[in-house]
Design an enzyme around this catalytic site. Structure first.
Site, mmCIF file in Angstrom:
data_model
loop_
_atom_site.group_PDB
_atom_site.id
_atom_site.type_symbol
_atom_site.label_atom_id
_atom_site.label_comp_id
_atom_site.label_asym_id
_atom_site.label_seq_id
_atom_site.Cartn_x
_atom_site.Cartn_y
_atom_site.Cartn_z
ATOM 1 N N ARG A 24 38.971 40.973 32.425
ATOM 2 C CA ARG A 24 38.543 39.805 33.202
ATOM 3 C C ARG A 24 39.494 38.623 33.005
ATOM 4 O O ARG A 24 39.874 37.966 33.971
ATOM 5 C CB ARG A 24 37.109 39.406 32.849
ATOM 6 N N ASN A 42 31.613 41.640 34.460
ATOM 7 C CA ASN A 42 31.337 42.989 33.978
ATOM 8 C C ASN A 42 30.016 43.451 34.581
ATOM 9 O O ASN A 42 29.136 42.632 34.858
ATOM 10 C CB ASN A 42 31.204 43.010 32.455
#
Length: 97
Positions: A24, A42
């Site tokens: 990320r 996520n």
């Protein structure tokens, strides 16, 4: 319209070894360098989901970067779907889902 001015918004579902490897943070940094709007998070199934919006060539460049991923990640597959543009400007991290 050319690809330079055409806006594309894609939802990405990234599968593989993509959690706990800085994926990320990697994607946020790349998206911000490219000037994209959107978000990333996520998912409980082990995938990472992202929404990227910007001119078509820039979104395509982001997808290519996501296919590569950060060191330590292994990308198995990326599903791409057209989506609505985000209401927020900039690229942000969203809570896990």
């Amino acid at each position: 319209m050319s690809d330079e001015t055409e806006i594309t918004t894609l939802r990405l579902r990234i599968e593989g070894f993509v959690q706990a490897v800085g994926y990320r943070n990697f994607a946020i940094e790349e998206a911000r360098k490219l000037g994209l709007d959107g978000w990333i998070r996520n998912r409980s199934d082990g995938t990472v989901e992202a929404l990227a919006s910007g001119n078509t060539k820039t979104v395509e460049a982001f997808v290519s970067v996501c296919m590569r991923g950060p060191a330590g990640s292994r990308i198995k597959n990326i599903d791409l779907h057209q989506a609505e543009a985000p209401t927020e400007r900039g690229f942000h991290r969203r809570p896990s889902l």
